[in-house]
Enzyme design. Structure first.
Site, PDB file in Angstrom:
ATOM      1  N   LYS A 178       0.679  -1.251  -0.008  1.00 39.72           N
ATOM      2  CA  LYS A 178       0.073   0.037  -0.028  1.00 39.72           C
ATOM      3  C   LYS A 178       0.834   1.439  -0.172  1.00 39.72           C
ATOM      4  O   LYS A 178       0.350   2.219  -0.759  1.00 39.72           O
ATOM      5  CB  LYS A 178      -1.119   0.084   1.235  1.00 39.72           C
ATOM      6  CG  LYS A 178      -2.071  -1.072   1.000  1.00 39.72           C
ATOM      7  CD  LYS A 178      -3.059  -0.695   1.897  1.00 39.72           C
ATOM      8  CE  LYS A 178      -4.385  -1.718   1.629  1.00 39.72           C
ATOM      9  NZ  LYS A 178      -5.495  -1.237   2.763  1.00 39.72           N
ATOM     10  N   LYS A 193      -8.160 -10.453  -9.392  1.00 33.50           N
ATOM     11  CA  LYS A 193      -9.082 -10.560  -8.534  1.00 33.50           C
ATOM     12  C   LYS A 193     -10.216  -9.692  -8.588  1.00 33.50           C
ATOM     13  O   LYS A 193      -9.851  -8.530  -9.048  1.00 33.50           O
ATOM     14  CB  LYS A 193      -8.441 -10.359  -7.221  1.00 33.50           C
ATOM     15  CG  LYS A 193      -9.419 -11.059  -6.071  1.00 33.50           C
ATOM     16  CD  LYS A 193      -8.446 -10.777  -4.726  1.00 33.50           C
ATOM     17  CE  LYS A 193      -9.208 -10.021  -3.742  1.00 33.50           C
ATOM     18  NZ  LYS A 193      -8.486  -9.876  -2.246  1.00 33.50           N
ATOM     19  N   LYS A 204     -13.412  -3.627  -6.646  1.00 35.07           N
ATOM     20  CA  LYS A 204     -13.825  -2.455  -7.160  1.00 35.07           C
ATOM     21  C   LYS A 204     -12.845  -1.290  -7.634  1.00 35.07           C
ATOM     22  O   LYS A 204     -13.044  -0.866  -8.352  1.00 35.07           O
ATOM     23  CB  LYS A 204     -14.578  -1.604  -6.107  1.00 35.07           C
ATOM     24  CG  LYS A 204     -15.999  -2.506  -5.867  1.00 35.07           C
ATOM     25  CD  LYS A 204     -16.799  -1.833  -4.822  1.00 35.07           C
ATOM     26  CE  LYS A 204     -17.328  -0.395  -5.229  1.00 35.07           C
ATOM     27  NZ  LYS A 204     -18.216   0.076  -4.221  1.00 35.07           N
TER      28      LYS A 204
END
Ligand code: TRP
Length: 337
Positions: free
Chosen positions: A115, A200, A203
């Protein structure tokens, strides 16, 4: 007696989609319905603050996720369903656990690395200390309820292991108190993106890639129709996109239909239009029922508000008792509530 408390959390990322429904929430409902556990499920809004966000959107998404979870089948009479920030003991315990968590262990968390790298590429990159200590808050979530079982996917196993290390160090230093939580692993289908079946379903890839759990019939059909099936497989091999569609059919409880298609494909046939139609029909049925339930719940704002308060109260009753003991063990004075 074995520990039968289950805890899991989900970030308020906006509407639920088929990936997190079949991958997580449907499983939570099964655990609830098994009657074998005290199940506690949490919308982790404090975790969502670790990445850049808009305050109004966070508040809206948190309430939305709470409603979506109820619509998806979590039952406040059977499980405790609540919003993390409404139980301030989560942050209190997180501080204390941060002091028994090794700095070096946090530096090895792959999710932080991923991240923070993602953020580094952006303009005005800002990587918060909260993103770094995120797994400590997650450990607090679980240990606050002294949960023995945590249903999470593979990507969370490292965080779970850290939660166990933290519990162990606390127990070693202050006295045996926390159980070491284990992953409650169950077979859940991993759904892939419809437009790019090598990734995968998520959204963040964009609307073509996922189907919302409450999506309207027209767009469900359009997305399934344009789903990528093959990615240039040779011979009789079935492509990852077609396999994903078969997985969706199975997830919708249509295993027999899926098997019939598989047999056909094993014999060399490659007609994907009927498969897509079967998938679309199954999904329209599911999303239609879900949408109806959500409308019923969301239409009564007062009840939603009350359920949120009640969920938090139930969670707090457990959380307060834990903190009382933790404060005593860790050498902090008693305090009035
Ligand atoms: N980190 C989890 C995720 O991103 C969410 C989460 C927060 C969680 N606290 C938790 C999951 C406690 C299980 C238990 O999916």
């Amino acid at each position: 007696m074995s520990n039968q408390t289950v805890f899991s959390g989900i970030q308020p990322t906006g509407e639920l989609h088929l990936g997190n429904y079949f991958g997580a929430v449907a499983n939570w409902v099964r655990i609830q319905e098994s009657g074998c556990y005290q199940a506690i499920y949490c919308v982790v809004d404090l975790h969502a603050m670790t990445m850049p966000y808009n305050p109004n959107e966070l508040r809206k998404n948190t309430q939305q996720m709470f409603i979506d979870l109820l619509a998806a089948g979590l039952d406040p009479d059977k499980s405790i369903v609540f919003v993390q920030s409404m139980v301030p003991e989560h942050t209190e315990l997180a501080w204390i656990l941060g002091c028994v968590c090794a700095y070096g262990d946090l530096t090895r968390q792959t999710q932080f690395k991923d991240k923070s790298e993602q953020l580094e590429g952006k303009q005005d990159a800002f990587i918060s200390a909260g993103l770094f200590t995120y797994p400590v808050l997650q450990a607090a979530d679980i240990l606050l309820y002294r949960a023995g079982w945590v249903p999470v996917g593979k990507d969370q196993e490292q965080h779970l292991e850290l939660s166990r290390d933290i519990a162990r160090r606390f127990n070693g230093q202050f006295g045996e108190y926390f159980p070491e939580p284990a992953v409650l692993s169950t077979e859940t289908p991993k759904l892939l993106s419809l437009a790019d079946p090598l990734k995968k379903m998520s959204k963040s890839l964009g609307p073509k890639h996922y189907i919302g759990l409450f999506e309207e019939e027209k767009s469900v059909r359009a997305k399934v129709r344009s789903a990528v099936t093959d990615t240039g497989e040779a011979g009789t091999e079935i492509g990852p996109g077609a396999l994903n569609l078969l997985g969706l059919l199975r997830a919708c409880g249509k295993a027999d239909t899926a098997q019939a298609f598989e047999r056909e494909y094993a014999n060399g046939a490659r007609r994907y239009a009927p498969l897509k139609e079967a998938v679309a029909d199954a999904l329209v049925e599911l999303t239609g029922a879900m949408r109806q339930r959500r409308e019923g719940i969301a239409g009564d704002r007062e009840r939603v508000h009350k359920l949120m308060q009640e969920g938090a109260e139930k969670a707090r009753a457990i959380a307060r008792a834990t903190m009382k003991e933790v404060r005593r063990l860790a050498g902090l004075p008693k305090h009035q509530e």
